[in-house]
Motif scaffolding. Structure first.
Motif, PDB file in Angstrom:
ATOM      1  N   VAL A 127       1.014  -1.102  -0.106  1.00 20.11           N
ATOM      2  CA  VAL A 127      -0.006   0.030   0.009  1.00 20.11           C
ATOM      3  C   VAL A 127       0.975   1.172   0.033  1.00 20.11           C
ATOM      4  N   ALA A 128       1.862   1.267   0.790  1.00 21.29           N
ATOM      5  CA  ALA A 128       2.759   2.454   0.935  1.00 21.29           C
ATOM      6  C   ALA A 128       3.617   2.608  -0.628  1.00 21.29           C
ATOM      7  N   ALA A 129       4.079   1.476  -1.225  1.00 18.37           N
ATOM      8  CA  ALA A 129       4.496   1.462  -2.502  1.00 18.37           C
ATOM      9  C   ALA A 129       3.506   2.225  -3.393  1.00 18.37           C
ATOM     10  N   MET A 130       2.169   1.766  -3.419  1.00 14.09           N
ATOM     11  CA  MET A 130       1.078   2.529  -4.200  1.00 14.09           C
ATOM     12  C   MET A 130       0.830   3.751  -4.013  1.00 14.09           C
ATOM     13  N   ARG A 131       1.157   4.238  -2.848  1.00 16.25           N
ATOM     14  CA  ARG A 131       1.122   5.717  -2.663  1.00 16.25           C
ATOM     15  C   ARG A 131       2.087   6.414  -3.414  1.00 16.25           C
ATOM     16  N   GLY A 132       3.466   5.755  -3.448  1.00 14.53           N
ATOM     17  CA  GLY A 132       4.698   6.360  -4.120  1.00 14.53           C
ATOM     18  C   GLY A 132       4.313   6.359  -5.746  1.00 14.53           C
ATOM     19  N   VAL A 133       3.838   5.511  -6.103  1.00 14.94           N
ATOM     20  CA  VAL A 133       3.267   5.468  -7.548  1.00 14.94           C
ATOM     21  C   VAL A 133       2.631   6.510  -7.925  1.00 14.94           C
ATOM     22  N   LEU A 134       1.485   6.513  -7.182  1.00 19.43           N
ATOM     23  CA  LEU A 134       0.595   7.527  -7.459  1.00 19.43           C
ATOM     24  C   LEU A 134       1.013   9.030  -7.335  1.00 19.43           C
ATOM     25  N   ALA A 135       1.902   9.277  -6.616  1.00 21.93           N
ATOM     26  CA  ALA A 135       2.634  10.603  -6.459  1.00 21.93           C
ATOM     27  C   ALA A 135       3.386  11.117  -7.811  1.00 21.93           C
ATOM     28  N   SER A 136       3.674   9.920  -8.285  1.00 22.00           N
ATOM     29  CA  SER A 136       4.620  10.326  -9.749  1.00 22.00           C
ATOM     30  C   SER A 136       3.719  10.324 -10.875  1.00 22.00           C
ATOM     31  N   GLY A 137       2.515  10.216 -10.770  1.00 19.36           N
ATOM     32  CA  GLY A 137       1.762   9.904 -12.104  1.00 19.36           C
ATOM     33  C   GLY A 137       1.146  11.166 -12.761  1.00 19.36           C
ATOM     34  N   THR A 138       0.008  10.644 -13.476  1.00 22.00           N
ATOM     35  CA  THR A 138      -0.731  11.832 -13.831  1.00 22.00           C
ATOM     36  C   THR A 138      -1.580  12.697 -12.943  1.00 22.00           C
ATOM     37  N   THR A 139      -2.179  13.642 -13.509  1.00 18.63           N
ATOM     38  CA  THR A 139      -2.878  14.457 -12.307  1.00 18.63           C
ATOM     39  C   THR A 139      -3.710  13.798 -11.631  1.00 18.63           C
ATOM     40  N   ALA A 140      -4.585  12.970 -12.521  1.00 18.24           N
ATOM     41  CA  ALA A 140      -5.697  12.010 -11.792  1.00 18.24           C
ATOM     42  C   ALA A 140      -4.809  10.984 -10.638  1.00 18.24           C
ATOM     43  N   SER A 141      -3.854  10.529 -10.788  1.00 17.39           N
ATOM     44  CA  SER A 141      -3.029   9.726 -10.149  1.00 17.39           C
ATOM     45  C   SER A 141      -2.617  10.562  -8.710  1.00 17.39           C
ATOM     46  N   LYS A 142      -2.200  11.674  -8.912  1.00 16.09           N
ATOM     47  CA  LYS A 142      -1.857  12.384  -7.878  1.00 16.09           C
ATOM     48  C   LYS A 142      -2.915  13.115  -6.887  1.00 16.09           C
ATOM     49  N   GLU A 143      -4.098  13.046  -7.584  1.00 10.27           N
ATOM     50  CA  GLU A 143      -5.254  13.325  -6.846  1.00 10.27           C
ATOM     51  C   GLU A 143      -5.961  12.085  -6.109  1.00 10.27           C
ATOM     52  N   SER A 144      -5.291  10.958  -6.475  1.00  9.09           N
ATOM     53  CA  SER A 144      -5.786   9.851  -5.535  1.00  9.09           C
ATOM     54  C   SER A 144      -5.365   9.757  -4.123  1.00  9.09           C
ATOM     55  N   ALA A 145      -6.159   8.973  -3.454  1.00  9.04           N
ATOM     56  CA  ALA A 145      -5.781   8.934  -1.968  1.00  9.04           C
ATOM     57  C   ALA A 145      -6.134   7.625  -1.290  1.00  9.04           C
ATOM     58  N   ILE A 146      -5.497   7.066  -0.390  1.00  9.78           N
ATOM     59  CA  ILE A 146      -5.526   6.019   0.220  1.00  9.78           C
ATOM     60  C   ILE A 146      -5.852   6.107   1.684  1.00  9.78           C
ATOM     61  N   VAL A 147      -6.631   5.445   2.187  1.00 12.60           N
ATOM     62  CA  VAL A 147      -7.186   5.452   3.766  1.00 12.60           C
ATOM     63  C   VAL A 147      -6.852   4.219   4.510  1.00 12.60           C
ATOM     64  N   ILE A 148      -6.305   4.184   5.384  1.00 16.15           N
ATOM     65  CA  ILE A 148      -6.043   2.699   6.039  1.00 16.15           C
ATOM     66  C   ILE A 148      -6.700   2.682   7.295  1.00 16.15           C
ATOM     67  N   TYR A 149      -7.766   1.738   7.502  1.00 22.17           N
ATOM     68  CA  TYR A 149      -8.345   1.473   8.937  1.00 22.17           C
ATOM     69  C   TYR A 149      -7.467   0.598   9.887  1.00 22.17           C
ATOM     70  N   ASP A 150      -6.933   0.996  10.593  1.00 23.20           N
ATOM     71  CA  ASP A 150      -5.847   0.321  11.536  1.00 23.20           C
ATOM     72  C   ASP A 150      -6.358  -0.884  11.729  1.00 23.20           C
ATOM     73  N   ASP A 151      -7.273  -0.908  12.503  1.00 21.96           N
ATOM     74  CA  ASP A 151      -8.047  -2.333  13.086  1.00 21.96           C
ATOM     75  C   ASP A 151      -9.055  -3.081  12.459  1.00 21.96           C
ATOM     76  N   ALA A 152      -9.172  -2.751  10.961  1.00 22.54           N
ATOM     77  CA  ALA A 152      -9.973  -3.478  10.163  1.00 22.54           C
ATOM     78  C   ALA A 152      -9.417  -4.742   9.463  1.00 22.54           C
ATOM     79  N   PRO A 153      -9.940  -5.849   9.408  1.00 24.92           N
ATOM     80  CA  PRO A 153      -9.442  -6.741   8.464  1.00 24.92           C
ATOM     81  C   PRO A 153      -9.807  -6.640   6.949  1.00 24.92           C
ATOM     82  N   HIS A 154      -9.402  -7.630   6.272  1.00 27.75           N
ATOM     83  CA  HIS A 154      -9.916  -7.855   4.662  1.00 27.75           C
ATOM     84  C   HIS A 154     -11.632  -7.943   4.753  1.00 27.75           C
ATOM     85  N   ALA A 155     -12.098  -7.436   3.837  1.00 30.19           N
ATOM     86  CA  ALA A 155     -13.541  -7.386   3.572  1.00 30.19           C
ATOM     87  C   ALA A 155     -14.445  -6.852   4.847  1.00 30.19           C
ATOM     88  N   PHE A 156     -13.756  -5.608   5.264  1.00 30.69           N
ATOM     89  CA  PHE A 156     -14.369  -5.162   6.669  1.00 30.69           C
ATOM     90  C   PHE A 156     -15.758  -4.343   5.966  1.00 30.69           C
TER      91      PHE A 156
END
Length: 295
Positions: free
Chosen positions: A237-266
């Motif tokens: 997920v951290a690597a994806m944030r780095g990729v987004l930051a280096s991309g198109t305008t839409a990529s740079k406008e993207s965002a990732i939210v992590i719910y610390d205590d949540a599992p998959h399929a929350f």
């Protein structure tokens, strides 16, 4: 962020070209209930959205080799509805996915959930998740999925949808597809990917993954991930944030939210993995994300 010229030619290399021939789909109609592999259902947390004020039904989407079953929901009144493609989990288009369509329709959207496994197998018939993965999910070509979603977009345009206001959201398997389709179709204004896998093995059917296309998004994507997801390492997920930051305008406008205590399929309110607080917060973010991006 829309483009009348259709899907990006540079993204056609997502997978080898598919030769479509008319054939009988293994799944020709949607069933009721849930896949056998997710039993028992957590009835105490299952959310059910009524159909008051909505038009909801199974439909058949014309595709190159036949007709793809899908579920759609939209408001009864109005026209030119903003359109949201709703992409299934590995378990296919079941009651939870249909309910997500109705939730979106209550917000004024035309929502379409296609059964993207229709040619390869029926996920409702499998009692074992690994068998479902091996016999059906692993056989789905990404190029086929992109083509089917293009067909859904075309169907929406001819059935009350506004193709200039197109969004996509997906869960698990569908979360991965959300990232890919947002790089495939210039008409996508925004996407919301729920715990979609970011990296993976590459082969002829899945030659790219979100990490490979994250810098080439046409519409910004909001990624919603669980900090306790055992299948999606946080370093990816951290690597994806780095990729987004280096991309198109839409990529740079993207965002990732992590719910610390949540599992998959929350967000899956019919399964023990459901986390009410994270699911509700994610849904509010989804609606706000689409509105902020003109959908």
């Amino acid at each position: 962020m829309s483009d009348p010229n259709g899907p990006s030619p540079e993204f056609d290399s997502l997978a080898p070209s598919i030769s479509f021939t008319r054939r009988s789909f293994i799944v020709s109609a949607l069933g009721a209930g849930f896949a056998l592999s997710v039993q028992p259902i957590m009835a105490q947390t299952l959310i059910t959205t009524d159909t008051d004020g909505l038009t909801c039904s199974e439909i058949k989407i014309p595709v190159a080799d036949g007709a793809l079953p899908a579920y759609f929901a939209r408001p009864n009144a109005g026209k030119k509805f903003p359109t949201i493609l709703v992409i299934q989990e590995i378990f296919g288009v079941h009651e939870h996915i249909k309910d997500v369509c109705r939730r979106l329709a209550k917000q004024g959207y035309l929502a379409i959930a296609p059964e993207l496994y229709a040619r390869q197998g029926d996920p409702r018939q499998y009692t074992n998740i690994q068998e479902l993965m091996n016999q059906v999910v692993s056989k789905i070509p990404d190029a086929q999925v992109m083509s089917d979603l293009d067909a859904c977009t075309a169907w929406a345009k001819g059935n009350g949808g506004d193709e200039t206001r197109l969004g996509i959201t997906g869960f698990c398997w569908g979360g991965r597809i959300t990232w890919l389709y947002s790089a495939h179709n210039p008409q996508v204004r925004a996407g919301v990917a729920w715990y979609g896998r970011i990296v993976g093995d590459k082969n002829a059917l899945t030659p790219r993954h979100p990490i490979d296309v994250g810098a080439a998004l046409h519409g910004p994507v909001l990624g919603l991930y669980g900090g306790q997801d055992q299948g999606i390492p946080l370093d990816t997920v951290a690597a994806m944030r780095g990729v987004l930051a280096s991309g198109t305008t839409a990529s740079k406008e993207s965002a990732i939210v992590i719910y610390d205590d949540a599992p998959h399929a929350f967000h899956a309110d019919y399964r023990p993995s459901y986390r009410k607080e994270a699911a509700e917060d994610g849904w509010k973010r989804l609606l706000a994300w689409f509105k902020a991006n003109g959908i």
